[in-house]
Motif scaffolding. Sequence first.
Motif, PDB file in Angstrom:
ATOM      1  N   LEU A  67       0.847  -1.189   0.000  1.00  0.00           N
ATOM      2  CA  LEU A  67       0.000   0.000   0.000  1.00  0.00           C
ATOM      3  C   LEU A  67       0.881   1.236   0.000  1.00  0.00           C
ATOM      4  O   LEU A  67       1.725   1.407   0.885  1.00  0.00           O
ATOM      5  CB  LEU A  67      -0.886   0.003   1.251  1.00  0.00           C
ATOM      6  N   CYS A  68       0.712   2.088  -1.013  1.00  0.00           N
ATOM      7  CA  CYS A  68       1.424   3.364  -1.030  1.00  0.00           C
ATOM      8  C   CYS A  68       0.739   4.288  -0.034  1.00  0.00           C
ATOM      9  O   CYS A  68      -0.445   4.597  -0.168  1.00  0.00           O
ATOM     10  CB  CYS A  68       1.398   3.984  -2.429  1.00  0.00           C
ATOM     11  N   GLY A  69       1.478   4.725   0.949  1.00  0.00           N
ATOM     12  CA  GLY A  69       0.916   5.612   1.960  1.00  0.00           C
ATOM     13  C   GLY A  69       0.622   7.002   1.441  1.00  0.00           C
ATOM     14  O   GLY A  69      -0.150   7.739   2.042  1.00  0.00           O
ATOM     15  N   SER A  70       1.212   7.356   0.316  1.00  0.00           N
ATOM     16  CA  SER A  70       0.996   8.682  -0.234  1.00  0.00           C
ATOM     17  C   SER A  70      -0.347   8.793  -0.961  1.00  0.00           C
ATOM     18  O   SER A  70      -1.107   9.717  -0.709  1.00  0.00           O
ATOM     19  CB  SER A  70       2.146   9.037  -1.182  1.00  0.00           C
ATOM     20  N   CYS A  71      -0.648   7.823  -1.844  1.00  0.00           N
ATOM     21  CA  CYS A  71      -1.876   7.933  -2.647  1.00  0.00           C
ATOM     22  C   CYS A  71      -2.884   6.811  -2.429  1.00  0.00           C
ATOM     23  O   CYS A  71      -4.003   6.887  -2.915  1.00  0.00           O
ATOM     24  CB  CYS A  71      -1.527   8.010  -4.128  1.00  0.00           C
ATOM     25  N   GLY A  72      -2.483   5.737  -1.740  1.00  0.00           N
ATOM     26  CA  GLY A  72      -3.400   4.622  -1.500  1.00  0.00           C
ATOM     27  C   GLY A  72      -3.381   3.560  -2.581  1.00  0.00           C
ATOM     28  O   GLY A  72      -4.141   2.596  -2.512  1.00  0.00           O
ATOM     29  N   ASN A  73      -2.527   3.713  -3.581  1.00  0.00           N
ATOM     30  CA  ASN A  73      -2.409   2.709  -4.632  1.00  0.00           C
ATOM     31  C   ASN A  73      -1.917   1.400  -4.026  1.00  0.00           C
ATOM     32  O   ASN A  73      -1.034   1.398  -3.175  1.00  0.00           O
ATOM     33  CB  ASN A  73      -1.408   3.200  -5.699  1.00  0.00           C
ATOM     34  N   GLY A  84      11.245   0.332  -8.812  1.00  0.00           N
ATOM     35  CA  GLY A  84      12.392   1.219  -8.636  1.00  0.00           C
ATOM     36  C   GLY A  84      12.242   2.073  -7.389  1.00  0.00           C
ATOM     37  O   GLY A  84      12.754   3.186  -7.322  1.00  0.00           O
ATOM     38  N   TYR A  85      11.514   1.551  -6.398  1.00  0.00           N
ATOM     39  CA  TYR A  85      11.251   2.237  -5.131  1.00  0.00           C
ATOM     40  C   TYR A  85      10.561   3.589  -5.345  1.00  0.00           C
ATOM     41  O   TYR A  85      10.899   4.593  -4.743  1.00  0.00           O
ATOM     42  CB  TYR A  85      12.524   2.372  -4.288  1.00  0.00           C
ATOM     43  N   GLU A  86       9.539   3.537  -6.225  1.00  0.00           N
ATOM     44  CA  GLU A  86       8.718   4.707  -6.506  1.00  0.00           C
ATOM     45  C   GLU A  86       7.313   4.234  -6.854  1.00  0.00           C
ATOM     46  O   GLU A  86       7.150   3.266  -7.596  1.00  0.00           O
ATOM     47  CB  GLU A  86       9.320   5.475  -7.684  1.00  0.00           C
ATOM     48  N   CYS A  87       6.319   4.890  -6.322  1.00  0.00           N
ATOM     49  CA  CYS A  87       4.937   4.514  -6.644  1.00  0.00           C
ATOM     50  C   CYS A  87       4.676   4.767  -8.123  1.00  0.00           C
ATOM     51  O   CYS A  87       4.891   5.887  -8.613  1.00  0.00           O
ATOM     52  CB  CYS A  87       3.954   5.315  -5.797  1.00  0.00           C
TER      53      CYS A  87
END
Length: 108
Positions: A67-73, A84-87
Amino acid sequence: MLIHGHEVPGAIDEETRCSHYHKENDRIAIKFHCCGKYYPCYKCHVEFGCGKKEVWPKAKFDEKAILCGSCGNELSVNQYFQSGYECPNCKAEFNPGCGLHRELYFET
């Protein structure tokens, strides 16, 4: 804490950081295969989780587990490994240091 519609035990902010890992790029939660719940890290799973240490089997790396904590993806394990350690959705950076603990979450 409820983050992007998911309960994330151990999280201390809205981007899934916890008391153990709280740098700017510490913004993922991992769904533990054993209990199917998201936690910010393996230490939070030990403190607040089911008590098991079951890792994601390679056969299930196409299932959503990050779960991406920034956008919820939500990303599958394979998508996370290829990110590459990026959403891929919002381009927020993930902590590459998480890769040092890969065997605690995923079959290697």
